[in-house]
Motif scaffolding. Structure first.
Motif, PDB file in Angstrom:
ATOM      1  N   ASP A  73      -6.310 -57.187 -21.221  1.00  0.00           N
ATOM      2  CA  ASP A  73      -6.454 -56.561 -22.544  1.00  0.00           C
ATOM      3  C   ASP A  73      -5.616 -57.255 -23.611  1.00  0.00           C
ATOM      4  O   ASP A  73      -5.418 -56.709 -24.699  1.00  0.00           O
ATOM      5  CB  ASP A  73      -6.129 -55.070 -22.472  1.00  0.00           C
ATOM      6  CG  ASP A  73      -4.709 -54.796 -21.986  1.00  0.00           C
ATOM      7  OD1 ASP A  73      -3.970 -55.763 -21.692  1.00  0.00           O
ATOM      8  OD2 ASP A  73      -4.342 -53.615 -21.891  1.00  0.00           O
ATOM      9  N   GLU A  74      -5.125 -58.482 -23.329  1.00  0.00           N
ATOM     10  CA  GLU A  74      -4.329 -59.236 -24.302  1.00  0.00           C
ATOM     11  C   GLU A  74      -5.076 -60.477 -24.780  1.00  0.00           C
ATOM     12  O   GLU A  74      -5.699 -61.176 -23.979  1.00  0.00           O
ATOM     13  CB  GLU A  74      -3.019 -59.715 -23.686  1.00  0.00           C
ATOM     14  CG  GLU A  74      -2.021 -58.629 -23.366  1.00  0.00           C
ATOM     15  CD  GLU A  74      -0.744 -59.250 -22.837  1.00  0.00           C
ATOM     16  OE1 GLU A  74       0.120 -59.616 -23.670  1.00  0.00           O
ATOM     17  OE2 GLU A  74      -0.640 -59.397 -21.611  1.00  0.00           O
ATOM     18  N   THR A  75      -4.969 -60.752 -26.077  1.00  0.00           N
ATOM     19  CA  THR A  75      -5.545 -61.962 -26.657  1.00  0.00           C
ATOM     20  C   THR A  75      -4.457 -62.692 -27.423  1.00  0.00           C
ATOM     21  O   THR A  75      -3.736 -62.079 -28.215  1.00  0.00           O
ATOM     22  CB  THR A  75      -6.725 -61.620 -27.592  1.00  0.00           C
ATOM     23  OG1 THR A  75      -7.737 -60.949 -26.822  1.00  0.00           O
ATOM     24  CG2 THR A  75      -7.320 -62.874 -28.213  1.00  0.00           C
ATOM     25  N   LYS A  76      -4.346 -64.009 -27.163  1.00  0.00           N
ATOM     26  CA  LYS A  76      -3.327 -64.832 -27.826  1.00  0.00           C
ATOM     27  C   LYS A  76      -3.917 -66.206 -28.143  1.00  0.00           C
ATOM     28  O   LYS A  76      -4.850 -66.658 -27.485  1.00  0.00           O
ATOM     29  CB  LYS A  76      -2.098 -65.012 -26.939  1.00  0.00           C
ATOM     30  CG  LYS A  76      -1.367 -63.703 -26.656  1.00  0.00           C
ATOM     31  CD  LYS A  76      -0.079 -63.955 -25.910  1.00  0.00           C
ATOM     32  CE  LYS A  76       0.596 -62.646 -25.556  1.00  0.00           C
ATOM     33  NZ  LYS A  76       1.360 -62.080 -26.609  1.00  0.00           N
ATOM     34  N   ILE A  77      -3.327 -66.875 -29.124  1.00  0.00           N
ATOM     35  CA  ILE A  77      -3.669 -68.252 -29.452  1.00  0.00           C
ATOM     36  C   ILE A  77      -2.733 -69.160 -28.652  1.00  0.00           C
ATOM     37  O   ILE A  77      -1.513 -68.956 -28.663  1.00  0.00           O
ATOM     38  CB  ILE A  77      -3.498 -68.535 -30.964  1.00  0.00           C
ATOM     39  CG1 ILE A  77      -4.306 -67.552 -31.808  1.00  0.00           C
ATOM     40  CG2 ILE A  77      -3.855 -69.988 -31.280  1.00  0.00           C
ATOM     41  CD1 ILE A  77      -5.794 -67.635 -31.652  1.00  0.00           C
ATOM     42  N   VAL A  78      -3.313 -70.147 -27.952  1.00  0.00           N
ATOM     43  CA  VAL A  78      -2.521 -71.084 -27.158  1.00  0.00           C
ATOM     44  C   VAL A  78      -2.877 -72.512 -27.564  1.00  0.00           C
ATOM     45  O   VAL A  78      -3.969 -72.769 -28.074  1.00  0.00           O
ATOM     46  CB  VAL A  78      -2.743 -70.885 -25.637  1.00  0.00           C
ATOM     47  CG1 VAL A  78      -2.277 -69.499 -25.211  1.00  0.00           C
ATOM     48  CG2 VAL A  78      -4.198 -71.107 -25.252  1.00  0.00           C
ATOM     49  N   GLY A  79      -1.931 -73.427 -27.346  1.00  0.00           N
ATOM     50  CA  GLY A  79      -2.157 -74.821 -27.703  1.00  0.00           C
ATOM     51  C   GLY A  79      -1.541 -75.766 -26.695  1.00  0.00           C
ATOM     52  O   GLY A  79      -1.018 -75.351 -25.648  1.00  0.00           O
ATOM     53  N   THR A  80      -1.589 -77.032 -27.022  1.00  0.00           N
ATOM     54  CA  THR A  80      -1.130 -78.116 -26.144  1.00  0.00           C
ATOM     55  C   THR A  80       0.215 -77.792 -25.507  1.00  0.00           C
ATOM     56  O   THR A  80       1.170 -77.430 -26.193  1.00  0.00           O
ATOM     57  CB  THR A  80      -1.036 -79.427 -26.945  1.00  0.00           C
ATOM     58  OG1 THR A  80      -2.317 -79.699 -27.516  1.00  0.00           O
ATOM     59  CG2 THR A  80      -0.621 -80.585 -26.061  1.00  0.00           C
ATOM     60  N   GLY A  81       0.255 -77.905 -24.182  1.00  0.00           N
ATOM     61  CA  GLY A  81       1.477 -77.679 -23.419  1.00  0.00           C
ATOM     62  C   GLY A  81       1.639 -76.263 -22.896  1.00  0.00           C
ATOM     63  O   GLY A  81       2.485 -76.025 -22.039  1.00  0.00           O
ATOM     64  N   ASP A  82       0.837 -75.320 -23.391  1.00  0.00           N
ATOM     65  CA  ASP A  82       0.945 -73.937 -22.930  1.00  0.00           C
ATOM     66  C   ASP A  82       0.256 -73.769 -21.567  1.00  0.00           C
ATOM     67  O   ASP A  82      -0.647 -74.517 -21.212  1.00  0.00           O
ATOM     68  CB  ASP A  82       0.320 -72.976 -23.948  1.00  0.00           C
ATOM     69  CG  ASP A  82       1.088 -72.933 -25.253  1.00  0.00           C
ATOM     70  OD1 ASP A  82       2.304 -73.218 -25.243  1.00  0.00           O
ATOM     71  OD2 ASP A  82       0.475 -72.620 -26.291  1.00  0.00           O
TER      72      ASP A  82
END
Length: 114
Positions: A73-82
Motif C-alpha cells: 500500500d506504499e508508493t514512492k519515487i525511486v532512482g539510480t542506486g536505489d
C-alpha cells in the motif's frame, strides 16, 4: 545467444538477446540456477510494470532512470542506486518516469520467464 542456460557460470550481457516483456519493456534473462535468477529490464519512459504478485522474493536495483513504484500500500519515487525488497506474495508494480534499467534478483528462479 537468446537466453543463457541454467547454471551457466559466465553470462556476457552483450550476447543475450532481450525479449519484449510488455509494451516499452525489454527483459534480458541473465545468470540463474534453481535457487535464484538475475534479470535486467529496460524500460522506456511511460512504460508500466503492471501491479502483480508472485511466490518469489524479489530485490530490485535501479541501475538507471526514475520510477514510481508501488509495493503493497506504499508508493514512492525511486532512482539510480536505489534498492527495493518485495517479499513473496506482495502486490507490486511501477511506472517508468525516466527511461531506465531495473535489475531484479529473484529467489527461487522464475521458471515462468523461461
Amino acid at each position: 545467444m537468446r537466453k543463457p542456460e541454467k547454471d551457466q557460470k559466465w553470462v556476457f550481457n552483450k550476447e543475450i538477446e532481450g525479449e519484449q516483456a510488455s509494451e516499452g519493456v525489454v527483459r534480458k534473462i541473465l545468470a540463474y540456477c534453481d535457487g535464484m535468477m538475475c534479470v535486467e529490464n529496460h524500460f522506456e519512459k511511460g512504460a508500466v510494470g503492471k501491479l502483480h504478485h508472485h511466490p518469489h522474493t524479489q530485490i530490485t536495483y535501479v541501475a538507471s532512470g526514475k520510477f514510481e513504484f508501488t509495493i503493497g500500500d506504499e508508493t514512492k519515487i525511486v532512482g539510480t542506486g536505489d534498492t527495493l525488497l518485495k517479499q513473496d506474495g506482495i502486490v507490486h508494480g511501477c511506472v517508468c518516469l525516466e527511461k531506465g534499467i531495473l535489475v531484479d534478483i529473484f529467489t527461487p528462479m522464475r521458471e515462468d520467464f523461461l
